[in-house]
Design an enzyme around this catalytic site. Structure first.
Site, PDB file in Angstrom:
ATOM      1  N   HIS A  58     -42.177 -49.389  -1.874  1.00  0.00           N
ATOM      2  CA  HIS A  58     -42.490 -47.768  -1.130  1.00  0.00           C
ATOM      3  C   HIS A  58     -43.800 -47.016  -1.606  1.00  0.00           C
ATOM      4  CE1 HIS A  58     -41.790 -45.940  -5.623  1.00  0.00           C
ATOM      5  NE2 HIS A  58     -42.873 -46.854  -5.293  1.00  0.00           N
ATOM      6  N   GLU A 116     -35.945 -51.870  -5.380  1.00  0.00           N
ATOM      7  CA  GLU A 116     -35.863 -51.059  -4.259  1.00  0.00           C
ATOM      8  C   GLU A 116     -34.930 -49.766  -4.394  1.00  0.00           C
ATOM      9  OE1 GLU A 116     -39.093 -49.086  -3.184  1.00  0.00           O
ATOM     10  OE2 GLU A 116     -40.708 -51.073  -2.996  1.00  0.00           O
ATOM     11  N   GLU A 154     -38.666 -42.958   0.522  1.00  0.00           N
ATOM     12  CA  GLU A 154     -38.326 -43.945   1.049  1.00  0.00           C
ATOM     13  C   GLU A 154     -36.961 -43.997   1.820  1.00  0.00           C
ATOM     14  OE1 GLU A 154     -38.499 -45.500  -1.602  1.00  0.00           O
ATOM     15  OE2 GLU A 154     -39.478 -44.666  -2.495  1.00  0.00           O
TER      16      GLU A 154
END
Length: 399
Positions: free
Chosen positions: A304, A333, A360
């Site tokens: 990310h 993540e 994201e």
């Protein structure tokens, strides 16, 4: 979707019962509903007051309290508490300044009042005496804070286009640098140390992929593990794993885990690592993965920090090291839901935006990146209301 205070209160009762029963996700649901309740009853003028000066003042005074060691002094005073006057004497700061600072921290539930201008510690303020949390306050205020505070002016200066370059974004504008975020950290060792320390606290108390009921470690990693493989019996390689927080937690919660654990990160990070049940090795994840045929290659909050093309390059360095039909790729993540993401998800999206001009990703986005790198998703593991998921992927083509 908006809800009335009455509806939210009913939901809070149900969430409270689930919390008492220690159901996964109940704590997060209580937090979510608590914020929703505040938003449903506060006036617009109160919302502006809270966002405009109550919360910025709270952050600034916590930073001040860390600098003056006020939280340590409060903790040391025990149940008796301590007066603002005594705090001023011990910290060397002005008495009126200390009194007004503590008043606001008490009003915002960081500390508590036990009398007129007398204060006692709370669970939260005591936590702020721990290095990992204390460093978190310094890091978020000094490093991330200026990027947020300067964001509107920066976006206006680029005519509200979307910044996408690691070297030209809100962070660079705020800190007057052309270095990417992590390169800047390397050039500023005190903040690098605080960042790494805080990373051990960011997920503290939250469900982890190594907890029972999250990812089936025995079935997916231990079963079928070949201790005599050409991978020299390596069960997991933590790629870009910082100081090894995840490996320590994995070893602590699974003490009988077979095989070797290997931590990889930049030389600047590895040089500060105190090994504890794993081997720490300097490695640039943009170069070929040196550990071959490990059972699993694990990346936690690594991708990310990078754009799609760089993510593909990172994963392509791991792909040749994997043993078809045996090795697994584990990516820990945030996966942004298509609808109704929680504030921890959206706030992390904003953090990586201001620090690295990144965002994201949704499940579809992750699928695309993995497919480009030659992988396919086997399964995604998560828990209700959780921020992070564990993506288990394997090679697209198994010979």
């Amino acid at each position: 979707m908006t809800s009335t205070p009455e509806a939210i209160l009913a939901q809070l009762q149900a969430a409270g019962a689930a919390y008492s029963e220690k159901k996964p996700g109940a704590r997060e649901q209580l937090l979510n509903l608590g914020y929703a309740l505040v938003s449903s009853v506060e006036l617009p003028s109160e919302a502006i007051q809270r966002m405009g000066w109550a919360e910025p003042a709270k952050a600034a005074h916590c930073r001040l309290a860390v600098e003056l060691k006020l939280f340590e002094l409060l903790k040391g005073s025990g149940e008796q508490g301590i007066t603002a006057k005594d705090l001023a004497v011990k910290s060397g700061a002005d008495e009126v300044l200390i009194a007004r600072t503590l008043k606001h921290l008490a009003a915002t539930n960081v500390v508590a009042e036990s009398g007129t201008d007398k204060y006692i510690a709370t669970r939260l303020s005591n936590a702020f005496t721990e290095p990992k949390y204390r460093d978190g306050i310094i890091y978020t205020y000094d490093v991330a804070g200026p990027s947020f505070r300067g964001l509107p002016e920066y976006l206006k200066s680029i005519k509200y286009t979307l910044p996408t370059k690691l070297t030209d974004g809100p962070f660079q504008a705020a800190h007057n640098t052309q270095l990417p975020f992590f390169a800047w950290l390397d050039q500023n060792p005190p903040y690098l140390e605080k960042f790494n320390s805080y990373m051990s606290a960011y997920r503290a108390g939250k469900p982890s992929w190594v907890d029972p009921g999250f990812y089936p470690i025995s079935e997916r990693l231990v079963d079928g593990f070949d201790a005599g493989s050409s991978g020299d019996g390596v069960i997991l390689v933590d790629v870009g794993g910082g100081l090894g927080h995840d490996l320590r937690e994995l070893k602590e919660k699974h003490p009988s885990l077979p095989g070797k654990l290997i931590l990889q990160d930049r030389p600047e990070v590895i040089s500060t690592v105190s090994e504890n049940g794993f081997q720490a090795v300097a490695h640039d994840f943009f170069t070929s993965q040196p550990v071959k045929d490990a059972r699993a290659y694990y990346l936690h909050s690594v991708l990310h920090d990078w754009g799609d093309d760089d993510c593909v390059k990172i994963l392509e360095q791991i792909k040749p090291a994997m043993k078809p039909g045996y090795s697994r790729l584990l990516i820990n993540e945030i996966i942004v839901p298509d609808r109704n993401p929680t504030w921890p998800v959206t706030s992390m999206d904003q953090l990586v935006f201001v620090l690295g001009a990144i965002g994201e990703r949704t499940e579809k986005h992750w699928e695309n990146i993995l497919e480009r790198a030659g992988f396919k998703i086997a399964r995604i593991y998560n828990y209700e209301m959780g921020s992070e998921s564990l993506i288990e992927a394997e090679l697209s083509e198994v010979n």
